[in-house]
Design a protein around this motif. Sequence first.
Motif, PDB file in Angstrom:
ATOM      1  N   THR A   5      52.256  28.802  87.544  1.00  0.00           N
ATOM      2  CA  THR A   5      51.301  27.973  86.818  1.00  0.00           C
ATOM      3  C   THR A   5      51.667  27.885  85.343  1.00  0.00           C
ATOM      4  N   PHE A   6      51.810  26.663  84.869  1.00  0.00           N
ATOM      5  CA  PHE A   6      52.090  26.384  83.460  1.00  0.00           C
ATOM      6  C   PHE A   6      50.819  25.800  82.845  1.00  0.00           C
ATOM      7  N   THR A   7      50.227  26.535  81.920  1.00  0.00           N
ATOM      8  CA  THR A   7      48.970  26.110  81.305  1.00  0.00           C
ATOM      9  C   THR A   7      49.194  25.800  79.827  1.00  0.00           C
ATOM     10  N   PRO A   8      48.832  24.605  79.384  1.00  0.00           N
ATOM     11  CA  PRO A   8      48.975  24.265  77.961  1.00  0.00           C
ATOM     12  C   PRO A   8      48.113  25.185  77.104  1.00  0.00           C
ATOM     13  N   THR A   9      48.585  25.496  75.905  1.00  0.00           N
ATOM     14  CA  THR A   9      47.795  26.316  74.996  1.00  0.00           C
ATOM     15  C   THR A   9      46.875  25.470  74.131  1.00  0.00           C
ATOM     16  N   ALA A  10      47.121  24.162  74.090  1.00  0.00           N
ATOM     17  CA  ALA A  10      46.281  23.263  73.278  1.00  0.00           C
ATOM     18  C   ALA A  10      46.252  21.884  73.913  1.00  0.00           C
ATOM     19  N   ASN A  11      45.252  21.081  73.500  1.00  0.00           N
ATOM     20  CA  ASN A  11      45.140  19.690  73.964  1.00  0.00           C
ATOM     21  C   ASN A  11      45.191  19.580  75.486  1.00  0.00           C
ATOM     22  N   LYS A  12      44.446  20.461  76.141  1.00  0.00           N
ATOM     23  CA  LYS A  12      44.466  20.479  77.600  1.00  0.00           C
ATOM     24  C   LYS A  12      43.786  19.241  78.187  1.00  0.00           C
ATOM     25  N   SER A  13      44.462  18.630  79.150  1.00  0.00           N
ATOM     26  CA  SER A  13      43.909  17.484  79.857  1.00  0.00           C
ATOM     27  C   SER A  13      43.102  17.981  81.053  1.00  0.00           C
ATOM     28  N   THR A  14      42.150  17.171  81.496  1.00  0.00           N
ATOM     29  CA  THR A  14      41.399  17.501  82.708  1.00  0.00           C
ATOM     30  C   THR A  14      42.137  17.028  83.958  1.00  0.00           C
ATOM     31  N   ALA A  15      43.339  16.478  83.758  1.00  0.00           N
ATOM     32  CA  ALA A  15      44.199  16.103  84.881  1.00  0.00           C
ATOM     33  C   ALA A  15      45.231  17.198  85.101  1.00  0.00           C
ATOM     34  N   GLY A  16      45.476  17.540  86.358  1.00  0.00           N
ATOM     35  CA  GLY A  16      46.452  18.570  86.693  1.00  0.00           C
ATOM     36  C   GLY A  16      47.518  18.026  87.622  1.00  0.00           C
ATOM     37  N   ILE A  17      48.647  18.727  87.667  1.00  0.00           N
ATOM     38  CA  ILE A  17      49.793  18.279  88.462  1.00  0.00           C
ATOM     39  C   ILE A  17      50.240  19.402  89.390  1.00  0.00           C
TER      40      ILE A  17
END
Length: 247
Positions: A60-72
């Motif tokens: 799992t790669f999780t952004p540390t900022a500006n997270k979108s509510t869309a996932g891939i």
Amino acid sequence: MNIMQSKKKLILITVLFIILIAAGAFTYYVSDYYHADAKAMAALNSTDTYNVQKTNDFITFTPTANKSTAGIIIYPGAKIQAESYSVIASELAKNGYTTIIVKMPFNLAFFGVNKADDVIKNHPEINSWVIAGHSLGGVFASDYAVNHQDKIKGVVYLAAYPSSNVSNTTFKALSVRGSLDNLTLTEDISGNLDKFPDNTTFITIKGGNHYNFGDYGVQAGDNSSTITREEQQKQTINAIIQFIRNL
């Protein structure tokens, strides 16, 4: 021991022998797979822009900022180590999208078609999902999407095409293929156009090939590309991001 008992014993021994041979052949087949290269392994390290969590089933790669509510969600190609897609996954995370690579049993998506169920369940913060699959992984990503249209908003076919007719589905689709791909051919795409969702965007990367979508070295049977792996992945990432933004 009478003749009937002897025949039964012979049949049982024969069946057991066939099972052992089949099991041995399968073990040999799945033990020979493409491994992630050094660049892919390096992308598994967390950075200032994304965090990486590794389990036996998911990366799992999780952004540390500006997270979108869309996932891939990414389904790997057949007999390709899941870590091979960490470069693309990390770049998508840098752009704000939580991205999960699914580790498939025996490195074959056939045995883990519904593993996206656990991904979605484990991430209630995501309300819009896109599932991507490379090569044979794209076939099973498509199969999952068609059976979970309430959860999946988009499908990304990377050098792949649907094996069944999904033209009347509700999700949108993106097809990306390299022009020099010698494993998923032009005629494979054109011959299955009627199976793709009606609202599919088709992109052919000039000079790209089959194995450049991942980082696992050179794949047997494919053509060499005339562009770098980095360039093919850059164009692919940009296409995926634009696709998600237009959902």
